[in-house]
Write an enzyme that holds these catalytic residues in place. Structure first.
Site, PDB file in Angstrom:
ATOM      1  N   GLY A 175       0.809  -1.223   0.000  1.00  0.00           N
ATOM      2  CA  GLY A 175       0.000   0.000   0.000  1.00  0.00           C
ATOM      3  C   GLY A 175       0.841   1.271   0.000  1.00  0.00           C
ATOM      4  O   GLY A 175       1.976   1.287  -0.460  1.00  0.00           O
ATOM      5  N   LYS A 187      -7.434 -10.212   3.121  1.00  0.00           N
ATOM      6  CA  LYS A 187      -6.699  -9.872   4.341  1.00  0.00           C
ATOM      7  C   LYS A 187      -7.228 -10.664   5.533  1.00  0.00           C
ATOM      8  O   LYS A 187      -6.448 -11.292   6.275  1.00  0.00           O
ATOM      9  CB  LYS A 187      -6.793  -8.365   4.612  1.00  0.00           C
ATOM     10  N   ASP A 206      -0.968 -11.055   0.872  1.00  0.00           N
ATOM     11  CA  ASP A 206      -1.591 -11.290   2.176  1.00  0.00           C
ATOM     12  C   ASP A 206      -1.616 -12.773   2.507  1.00  0.00           C
ATOM     13  O   ASP A 206      -1.335 -13.187   3.629  1.00  0.00           O
ATOM     14  CB  ASP A 206      -3.034 -10.737   2.177  1.00  0.00           C
TER      15      ASP A 206
END
Lengths: 285, 285, 285, 285, 285, 285
Positions: B32, B242, B184
């Site tokens: 991110g 996630k 993830d």
């Protein structure tokens, strides 16, 4: 087709060679046709897995070759060379690094693992393995580097734990800049830092010719003869970085250096497991 | 501007936190904004170097994000997604691997080393770290993979020798094929295989909202509450992989999992060195 | 009141200091107000626990100070000094040993353990750590000793296993007699025997004054300047044993020695975690 | 006067005993006359040095005895007992700790070192070796403690490095308070925590008498017989804490426990190096 | 005559076999023609040196065969057998031990060392490796023994340090008496005690025949089939101790057992380095 | 008959001797009456087991003596000597090796194990421990050897693991030939290679006489005095190889060498555990 008995004879004949190389570090510069041709690639990497299994510590430094040009072309980045060295601007460096460390390196790792070895792929940034500086030259070559020092800690850790290190010739500068280094030079510097028993350069020639044609192949040269041969133009072109990395490696303690024809099947094993070897051996003298 | 004395007070206040995390493995999914913004990147990686220095064993799994799209675009390869997962044909896979393992991975390694850490960058091919298989899905996603097993040997070797492992989420199939895996999921599987104390997912949200707005942020959830929240649509979109990797990690023995806002400075340290933490913690319950 | 974010900033600012002291041995002479005042005591010992936790090897040598006098008084044994050294008859020695090794030493151990460290309290008899001989002087000082040799084996064992050694300055003679030694001397000799990176003397002054008042504080002196300053009377009184133990430590290989004001909160951390340090540093020169 | 030859015969006769105790941990409660009488003291401590040298791991727990009373008297602090246990107010506790940990403990260490052993003196605060709590009793005994748990890590570290640990029976409470514990109980708890082969209590009696006079000495009792003997009043007074620590040690895994007459020369060696032993052995039964 | 290239091919073909046996213990019963014929002897021992070099842990148990008879004859001691077992009186035992442990054993050691291995020769007395008892039988066989237990400590020590242990089948009784044991039984017991991967019995037959002639050779049998084959007389004579030691070894955890024709060149390598093997393999089933 | 108490006194008197020899290597040439007489044999070997148990590292080299002659006689092979050295043809060598390595060696091993030690019997072929060459002499002595070099690796491995090595004086030539070497010479060479603290030669004389009768026994000689004593004929006959191996051992770093009367009970212990020793000590001087 050999009988099992003949095969067993071959294995026991290899005994004295295996014994004499037990526990020795062999740095291999892997490049040229042996990297492009899938059959040769398989033979070379299986040879290396075998070397590890019978007790040697092979360490691979690979080049990039045509794949870099291929990707530069895809991206419309012109390839430019001065004296055989790639002029490397930032855009080029990005591609060089991705192809070397992200594609070729991991592909070699993958094949070694397929053949039963345990490989780990690194570049010179990992553990600051290869510290470099911008190469000094008349014409600016951009991000082309020379090896300043080697931090061999990670290589010792990996070989002790049974891994085969595979190294992309990317150096890291004191300002963390990425530098493109000739793989022959990296192999020579690494051989020196590891006090390797042997440095083997897999090339696309049979060795060093003193005259014309295969019969002029030198099977053994001393380091003191090299400068004269360069001055005379007997050694020239792409062979120059190779012999220079040979000299650098010898000077730092590698026992002997071999320039071997990677286009021949099993050239690595033949070099190690036969009396006479193939190609040209360079030694202190 | 703090006085040296105030700073010393802060250091000794951190004492009980440092003590309680000593020797613990912390897997960090790094992605991110924290990866794109250079100031945040520096803060996160310095936090990780500090964690290592005070006795924790951080392990980083990074994503790829916009850089992959950028390179696909340069190469005129269209990016295509189904349910938030990138449809990965061979041409795309080549670019994904080069950007992840050759560019982003080595860039993170380089910065960690700059800040005084000792990092080694790996992908799932190295030491067959991440064995994967083609993801089963209604629509063919191409070379998208699911983790089948983790070979954590190389991670233990590296952490024991003082290195910080940095891992690109590339898996290797049983036929040596390259597979693109959601970072993830890799972080969750790795956390499980390493019996990590904590898995921290650095995201671009504050955590899991149970309603609307920041005040509905859940600071603590149990694994048994998650499926219901998904079914209710409270958890949705990119948050689903996630929380699924959270659940997978918890099931395999990770003690607790944190979804943390990577856009905030020092979110990692704040999560670890404060009583209350930030973001959402998911635990067995 | 600092925000968590400000605290995190402080922690990462400490990074380069922590890195540069990693694995280094720091011998600390602990005495004066820092030992008497409970708030200061807590701050000093927490600083030491933090130093251990972030990778340094602190070793503590403590003095005795007013507590010895207090117990001598309770027992009606008169305290007598010549040139700042306690004249130590057998009755006095018994009390000195009990107070140092049985009370103060174990109290420090207890507090360090309370703050999460692992301390072990020793005197010079344990493992014959401090071998001493009767001090030669014009007037008989009784059982006052000089360090003859250090057996550092037990200290290495303890620091390797994660313990913080706390040492009472009691020496043992060749006839097993108990000898009272100045703690500054013991700290200097121990620093030398351990090839410590730093010897820090926590005192009740700001450092060495070259003239009058705080502005004459020398922040850096070389060993060669000291004798002259003593001859000139600039350094005098209780500061003399301190600078002598500095010189002895420097001569035996300690890299630098610090005279620091123990009356200031966190003086230890400030000395180590700030560029400029506080107090006076003495180095070879 | 023995000839050298007779001496050599004795040494080889000891062979099977030495062999059978090789590498075994022996916890010795050292107290009574054997600690007061200098000739006996020397004999006991030389026996212990010999035990260490021939491969056993002796661990000493000592009592305090008359020396504590002597110092309390010097300081005009009245000694007060309830049921054989010293009522320990704060003033008393300070003296008890200083005498035990600062005087007696270091004196034993000093003598062992004199005889060629390598001893380290500890109390229960060091490494939080002996965690204790205030003893529950009808009448308040003050700072008298019961063992809650043992942290044997430091003992293992010391014995492995060739040291003989010497332990003063001071415990540390959860609030860091200092607690006075009966040495027999400490020896029993330590024997249990170390899974000792033997616990030997050196006492001022020949063993447990079942009737009157030496001929009623029990040479072997089982743990199940003890409670009955206490109920019958056969075992009484100061022998009760001794047999209780025997039972506690047996329950926690010590193989056998011996109550031995410390007033006899070489009682330790005789117990270990003779078939029949001396004193009373208590075993599981 | 093979070319170097053909030889290199053979070496790499052996790769998967070498990989699968890496670190495995192989107990080899060495006897029969393979021990008498010098050419076969050289081939077998070179095979074993190669096995060691490529990472296996071979352990050799040898028999005695005709050399014992030869020396008994020189000394006019009549050789006498009952059911294929040598009746062993004291005079015979002396000669058996000297020939086995003093001549044959050291001769094998000497040859292995000549071929570049590091061999150490032991009998069952060394480190009480083979504890035995007098064999129970209808007719008194004298000093013939059965294995009671194996003390494998010395074997682990030697293999870890790179040595090849060579073991003469002499056992030691509880009264230190010397006992003559069938080498097949010793090999089986040793294979069990070492949890060997393989036990290979080099014999003078091709394997177990189920009928008449080579075409009836069983290439694989399960342990449950053996007793029936003995009862039917299919397995008989000198093959009985061989299959019994196979069964004993399987029962104690050896993974598989091979009866192999030692008269064939390289039978050991062929058994290990070919898919099909030669001779008869017996497994749990 | 001694009381237990007297015995305990003897044990503690041995303390300083045990301490001073702790961890030291003692090479013992074992031969003569001490090997033939069963009572003496038991005493010597128990002494050696005790030495090991109390922390020394004894290494035994044994001779052959009358047993070789006995077996040569049984086999009608004539024994022939030149200058006290056995003329060794092939037939003789076979018997010598079998008796030394197969009978005497394993018998000593067996007895040491009986007395609770852990012995391993080796000859010079094992691990190529003793590399030798044919002895040069005026008259051909056949297969009589001189030590060329010692490979002490296996001895270090065994002593570290708690074993007592027992060595037969058989050497191996560069062509793998078996060579008969004087045990005194082997002991001297081994002492040198192991940098032994002491070499003890157990003989059938009291030591070196300087004149006639016991009162002329030299209790201490320096190496420089020996050649003169040989030239004067004071040292002669079988004592010459003994003093020569003493000189060789001293020259290679053994600290002192003892010629001791093996006919006396416990002569080894008396030499080590008494101030004055017995026999003749030879030292550098």
């Amino acid at each position: 087709m050999l009988s099992p008995l003949e095969k067993a004879n071959v294995l026991t004949e290899a005994l004295p060679y295996i014994q004499s190389f037990y526990g020795k570090t062999i740095v291999i510069k892997y490049g040229g046709h042996a990297m492009i041709n899938p059959e040769l690639e398989e033979l070379v990497l299986k040879d290396i897995v075998l070397m590890k299994l019978v007790g040697m510590n092979p360490v691979i430094v690979h080049g990039g070759g045509p794949l870099i040009d291929e990707w530069l072309k895809k991206l419309d980045i012109p390839a430019k060379f001065i004296d055989g060295l790639r002029v490397t601007d930032e855009a080029t460096m990005e591609v060089v690094e991705m192809v070397l460390a992200g594609k070729i390196n991991k592909g070699i790792v993958n094949l070694i693992n397929k053949f039963g070895g345990k490989a780990i792929g690194l570049c010179g940034k990992d553990g600051r393995l290869i510290v470099a500086e911008k190469k000094q030259s008349k014409q600016d070559l951009g991000l082309v580097g020379d090896v300043v020092s080697i931090n061999p800690g990670i290589i010792h850790t990996l070989t002790q734990e049974g891994y085969i290190p595979v190294i992309a010739p990317i150096g890291v500068g004191t300002q963390q800049e990425t530098l493109n280094i000739n793989a022959d030079y990296v192999a020579g510097a690494l051989g020196g830092a590891l006090k390797a028993h042997k440095l083997v350069l897999l090339t696309d020639v049979e060795g060093i010719y003193l005259g014309k044609g295969p019969e002029s192949l030198a099977s053994r040269l001393t380091d003191s003869e090299i400068p004269k041969l360069i001055a005379q133009g007997v050694i020239n072109g792409g062979m120059i970085p190779k012999v220079q990395s040979c000299l650098a490696a010898l000077e730092k303690g590698v026992e002997n250096v071999h320039i071997v024809d990677g286009r021949k099947a099993h050239s690595l094993l033949l070099e190690i497991f036969t009396q006479k070897g193939i190609g040209t051996m360079v030694v202190k003298g």
